[in-house]
Every structure is written in C-alpha cells, then in structure tokens.
Design a protein around this motif. Structure first.
Motif, PDB file in Angstrom:
ATOM      1  N   GLU A  65       0.865  -1.177   0.000  1.00 11.54           N
ATOM      2  CA  GLU A  65       0.000   0.000   0.000  1.00 11.54           C
ATOM      3  C   GLU A  65       0.897   1.220   0.000  1.00 11.54           C
ATOM      4  OE1 GLU A  65      -0.264   2.416   2.627  1.00 11.54           O
ATOM      5  OE2 GLU A  65       1.255   1.394   3.802  1.00 11.54           O
ATOM      6  N   TRP A  66       0.327   2.343  -0.424  1.00 10.87           N
ATOM      7  CA  TRP A  66       1.061   3.606  -0.340  1.00 10.87           C
ATOM      8  C   TRP A  66       0.079   4.761  -0.410  1.00 10.87           C
ATOM      9  CZ3 TRP A  66       1.585   7.617  -3.884  1.00 10.87           C
ATOM     10  CH2 TRP A  66       1.009   7.398  -5.136  1.00 10.87           C
ATOM     11  N   ALA A  67       0.530   5.887   0.073  1.00 14.43           N
ATOM     12  CA  ALA A  67      -0.334   7.069   0.074  1.00 14.43           C
ATOM     13  C   ALA A  67       0.511   8.323   0.229  1.00 14.43           C
ATOM     14  CB  ALA A  67      -1.338   6.995   1.214  1.00 14.43           C
ATOM     15  N   VAL A  68      -0.068   9.426  -0.234  1.00 13.48           N
ATOM     16  CA  VAL A  68       0.473  10.742   0.074  1.00 13.48           C
ATOM     17  C   VAL A  68      -0.253  11.178   1.345  1.00 13.48           C
ATOM     18  CG1 VAL A  68       0.702  13.139  -0.668  1.00 13.48           C
ATOM     19  CG2 VAL A  68       0.900  11.282  -2.349  1.00 13.48           C
ATOM     20  N   VAL A  69       0.509  11.494   2.390  1.00 18.60           N
ATOM     21  CA  VAL A  69      -0.074  11.804   3.688  1.00 18.60           C
ATOM     22  C   VAL A  69       0.082  13.289   3.981  1.00 18.60           C
ATOM     23  CG1 VAL A  69      -0.007  11.270   6.154  1.00 18.60           C
ATOM     24  CG2 VAL A  69       0.383   9.465   4.476  1.00 18.60           C
ATOM     25  N   HIS A  70      -1.009  13.897   4.416  1.00 20.44           N
ATOM     26  CA  HIS A  70      -1.064  15.332   4.732  1.00 20.44           C
ATOM     27  C   HIS A  70      -0.665  16.176   3.524  1.00 20.44           C
ATOM     28  CE1 HIS A  70      -1.612  13.867   8.731  1.00 20.44           C
ATOM     29  NE2 HIS A  70      -0.410  13.361   8.776  1.00 20.44           N
ATOM     30  N   GLY A  71      -0.901  15.647   2.322  1.00 21.89           N
ATOM     31  CA  GLY A  71      -0.622  16.389   1.102  1.00 21.89           C
ATOM     32  C   GLY A  71       0.847  16.618   0.831  1.00 21.89           C
ATOM     33  N   ARG A  72       1.712  15.900   1.542  1.00 21.99           N
ATOM     34  CA  ARG A  72       3.140  16.173   1.410  1.00 21.99           C
ATOM     35  C   ARG A  72       3.949  14.922   1.110  1.00 21.99           C
ATOM     36  NH1 ARG A  72       1.321  20.144   4.924  1.00 21.99           N
ATOM     37  NH2 ARG A  72       2.083  22.231   4.451  1.00 21.99           N
ATOM     38  N   ALA A  73       4.342  14.209   2.130  1.00 24.79           N
ATOM     39  CA  ALA A  73       5.249  13.067   1.977  1.00 24.79           C
ATOM     40  C   ALA A  73       4.487  11.809   1.576  1.00 24.79           C
ATOM     41  CB  ALA A  73       6.000  12.824   3.284  1.00 24.79           C
ATOM     42  N   ARG A  74       5.206  10.889   0.923  1.00 22.91           N
ATOM     43  CA  ARG A  74       4.643   9.595   0.562  1.00 22.91           C
ATOM     44  C   ARG A  74       5.116   8.551   1.576  1.00 22.91           C
ATOM     45  NH1 ARG A  74       6.071   8.802  -5.653  1.00 22.91           N
ATOM     46  NH2 ARG A  74       8.052   9.681  -4.946  1.00 22.91           N
ATOM     47  N   TYR A  75       4.215   7.643   1.888  1.00 26.45           N
ATOM     48  CA  TYR A  75       4.491   6.537   2.791  1.00 26.45           C
ATOM     49  C   TYR A  75       4.026   5.255   2.111  1.00 26.45           C
ATOM     50  CZ  TYR A  75       4.820   9.911   6.694  1.00 26.45           C
ATOM     51  OH  TYR A  75       5.171  10.943   7.534  1.00 26.45           O
ATOM     52  N   GLY A  76       4.690   4.152   2.379  1.00 29.94           N
ATOM     53  CA  GLY A  76       4.255   2.883   1.822  1.00 29.94           C
ATOM     54  C   GLY A  76       4.801   1.709   2.611  1.00 29.94           C
ATOM     55  N   THR A  77       4.116   0.567   2.506  1.00 29.87           N
ATOM     56  CA  THR A  77       4.511  -0.653   3.193  1.00 29.87           C
ATOM     57  C   THR A  77       5.176  -1.601   2.208  1.00 29.87           C
ATOM     58  OG1 THR A  77       2.653  -0.446   4.723  1.00 29.87           O
ATOM     59  CG2 THR A  77       3.678  -2.622   4.538  1.00 29.87           C
ATOM     60  N   PRO A  78       6.470  -1.895   2.393  1.00 29.10           N
ATOM     61  CA  PRO A  78       7.123  -2.880   1.533  1.00 29.10           C
ATOM     62  C   PRO A  78       6.403  -4.231   1.619  1.00 29.10           C
ATOM     63  CG  PRO A  78       8.753  -1.602   2.728  1.00 29.10           C
ATOM     64  CD  PRO A  78       7.404  -1.265   3.322  1.00 29.10           C
ATOM     65  N   ARG A  79       6.080  -4.795   0.479  1.00 25.76           N
ATOM     66  CA  ARG A  79       5.256  -6.003   0.378  1.00 25.76           C
ATOM     67  C   ARG A  79       5.962  -7.271   0.869  1.00 25.76           C
ATOM     68  NH1 ARG A  79       0.939  -7.139  -2.778  1.00 25.76           N
ATOM     69  NH2 ARG A  79       1.194  -5.193  -3.901  1.00 25.76           N
ATOM     70  N   ARG A  80       7.168  -7.521   0.405  1.00 25.16           N
ATOM     71  CA  ARG A  80       7.818  -8.812   0.648  1.00 25.16           C
ATOM     72  C   ARG A  80       8.057  -9.103   2.134  1.00 25.16           C
ATOM     73  NH1 ARG A  80       7.223 -13.539  -0.130  1.00 25.16           N
ATOM     74  NH2 ARG A  80       9.035 -14.863  -0.038  1.00 25.16           N
ATOM     75  N   PRO A  81       8.505  -8.152   2.947  1.00 21.13           N
ATOM     76  CA  PRO A  81       8.680  -8.473   4.362  1.00 21.13           C
ATOM     77  C   PRO A  81       7.370  -8.896   5.049  1.00 21.13           C
ATOM     78  CG  PRO A  81       9.863  -6.468   3.823  1.00 21.13           C
ATOM     79  CD  PRO A  81       9.031  -6.823   2.626  1.00 21.13           C
TER      80      PRO A  81
END
Length: 185
Positions: A65-81
């Motif tokens: 998953e990934w998203a732009v949070v608070h209209g600024r930075a991007r965050y995401g969860t690496p899938r394989r781990p």
C-alpha cells in the motif's frame, strides 16, 4: 493486523511499546519520503527514501500500500517483508494511515483492522502541539486530516482508545494472539 488512526494519536508510541515488550510480534517498517524526526532510526521507525527510490518501489509493485499523507510526503509498506512474516506464521503488525488501511483491506481482507482513538479531541491536539515537530501550518493540515480520519472509525473491525500506552498496546497484542476476540459481530 493493521493499526491506523489519526495523526498524533500515538500509533508509533504504541508500536514502539509492542516492539520492546513483545518480540514475538513482527512490526512492518514503512518507507517514507519525509525527513526523519529527531530520534527516529533508519530501518526501525521508517526506511527514509528519496522520491526516485519511492518511484522505483512503485514501478516494481514492491509496496503493499502507499499514500500521500497530509498532502506532502509519501508513505508505503514494503510487500515482501509482510509476506515473509505471514509465511513464517508470526503475528504481524502494520502501523499505517487510513488511506493505506483501505488499500490493505482490498489486498488482504482477512486482516484484522484496528483503529487507535484518542481519549478526546483536546488530548489529540495537545499531543500534536506537545511533540513540537511541526510548524503551525503543518499542525493545521494534520488536524484537518485528523478530523476526517476520526469520522472513519466504523470502517474498522475494532477500536482501542489510547488513554494509556501500555494498556492500549497490551490490548492490541491480545487481539493479535487470541482469535476469539478479533472481529466484532
């Protein structure tokens, strides 16, 4: 298990407690394009990456998953781990935002979705202001986002009020290891 909630509710603090007191629980480490806050450790709190690396992760479909949070930075969860932890049968915890939780629900509907709530709006505001890591403008953006996020609690299987970090974290771990208490009817 997916743990989400509004900004400054204490998701990271609860996750840190789980990390320290429950080594049997595997905690996902998100990638982000934002700069580290004081005290954050690369690989423990986040994988701090630049925009080029984040774009590479997206292009290779390496993010659950990934998203732009608070209209600024991007965050995401690496899938394989995440996949590896689940293959090993370990209790796995993803601490993410509302947008990410919605994407994980699409990809892994069998997961348990827990919303972390503040004891009150005033406590949430005090926590955000008290940590002193955002400018006044950034605080206003985060508080506007928080209002929207708090209205989405019904999208989650369970909710936990973070009125005490240890209690909230122990309740979270209890939900992870005792399937009879997981999903509410």
């Amino acid at each position: 298990m997916v743990l989400a909630g509004p900004t400054a509710v204490g998701k990271g603090t609860v996750a840190d407690y789980v990390r320290e007191h429950h080594p049997e629980v595997w905690l996902s480490v998100s990638a982000t394009t934002r700069r580290p806050r004081p005290g954050e450790v690369e690989g423990q709190h986040y994988h701090f990456v630049d925009d080029v690396e984040f774009d590479r992760l997206l292009a290779q479909e390496d993010l659950l998953e990934w998203a732009v949070v608070h209209g600024r930075a991007r965050y995401g969860t690496p899938r394989r781990p995440v996949e590896l932890a689940l293959e090993q049968g370990r209790p796995a915890l993803l601490e993410i935002d509302l947008q990410g939780a919605r994407q994980v629900r699409e990809a892994m509907p069998e997961a348990l979705f827990v919303f972390l709530e503040p004891p009150s709006w005033e406590v949430l505001v005090d926590r955000l202001v008290g940590r002193g890591t955002e400018s006044p403008e950034e605080r206003e953006v985060r508080l506007a986002t928080a209002r929207t996020e708090l209205a989405c609690v019904d999208e989650f299987d369970r909710s936990i009020v973070n009125d005490d970090v240890a209690r909230a974290a122990e309740e979270l771990v209890h939900l992870m290891v005792d399937p009879s208490h997981q999903k509410e009817a």
